[in-house]
Scaffold this motif. Structure first.
Motif: not given
Lengths: 123, 123
Positions: B2-19
């Motif tokens: 599993q690779r940690d791509t910019r896209q995957r990071k951004a998607i994870r972060r957006a979910l967390v940030d949204a709350g």
DNA sequence: GCGCTTTTGATAGCTTCTTTTCGTTAGTGA
DNA sequence: TCACTAACGAAAAGAAGCTATCAAAAGCGC
């Protein structure tokens, strides 16, 4: 003018007889017993017409296509059987909703779905 | 692996940030601020992958396409703002559900949605 | 940096549900 | 009964949401 066709009568009757919300497909199956060869398009057409006439109401459940039930039953909720996938009516209401509404939010309405096994599937 | 791509990071972060739960489209919009040109297919792919990884959970609301929120928040419900169409979390639970469960039915679970105006839309 | 392989973006395709089209059937008032 | 036209059935088309395809880009171990 609006005509009272065999199909429309069968659809209305099927909804009343069921006593619980039906999907367009369930309604088609039920009304087809009265009117063999009933077309699914006729079901959709009459759902729309009967909705506009105020005869039925739409029941939306999470992750499900809409179901329909006869209107004017008063406030109630629904029980969705995970085994047979049918939906039943539930009288009563938990109440105390203002208590859990976040501060600043204006509560206008609520929806409420129970999941589990219906009487015949639980046996 | 599993690779940690910019896209995957951004998607994870957006979910967390949204709350709060996001639709695939909302998630795409949010994550696109981090990664311009982000494809909607990538959002769906990662929603699937993150779901299988147990990172997120699906939130189904009546008549709505699924939304997604970070997993492990414990039991809670949702408030759907009719004005801005966003969905918020609601802690607490009305209780007294056995009381309204029809006799013979086995209650396993429940879902619960409040409707109204969120804090910013009510103002 | 190199090369392998996962992941990506764009787009076409698919699925499910619903509506439209169109020629035919059948209520309904006269 | 007759004529008018709403309503019907079958099938195609549409809408929305999600998935598959494929060539290109980019993580990651060495």
């Amino acid at each position: 003018m609006q005509r009272d066709t065999r199909q429309r009568k069968a659809i209305r009757r099927a909804l009343v007889d069921a006593g619980h919300p039906l999907s367009p497909q369930e309604l088609h199956d039920a009304a087809s017993e009265d009117v063999p060869g009933l077309g699914i398009a006729t079901v959709y057409r009459n759902l729309k017409a009967l909705g506009e006439a105020g005869f039925l109401e739409t029941v939306e459940l999470p992750g499900e296509p809409p179901r329909y039930e006869v209107a004017g039953k008063g406030h109630h909720h629904h029980f969705h059987c995970r085994s047979c996938d049918r939906v039943f009516e539930v009288d009563g209401c938990p109440g105390n909703l203002d208590r859990i509404t976040p501060p600043g939010f204006r509560l206008e309405d609520h929806e409420f779905v129970l999941y589990g096994r219906c009487e015949s599937c639980a046996a």
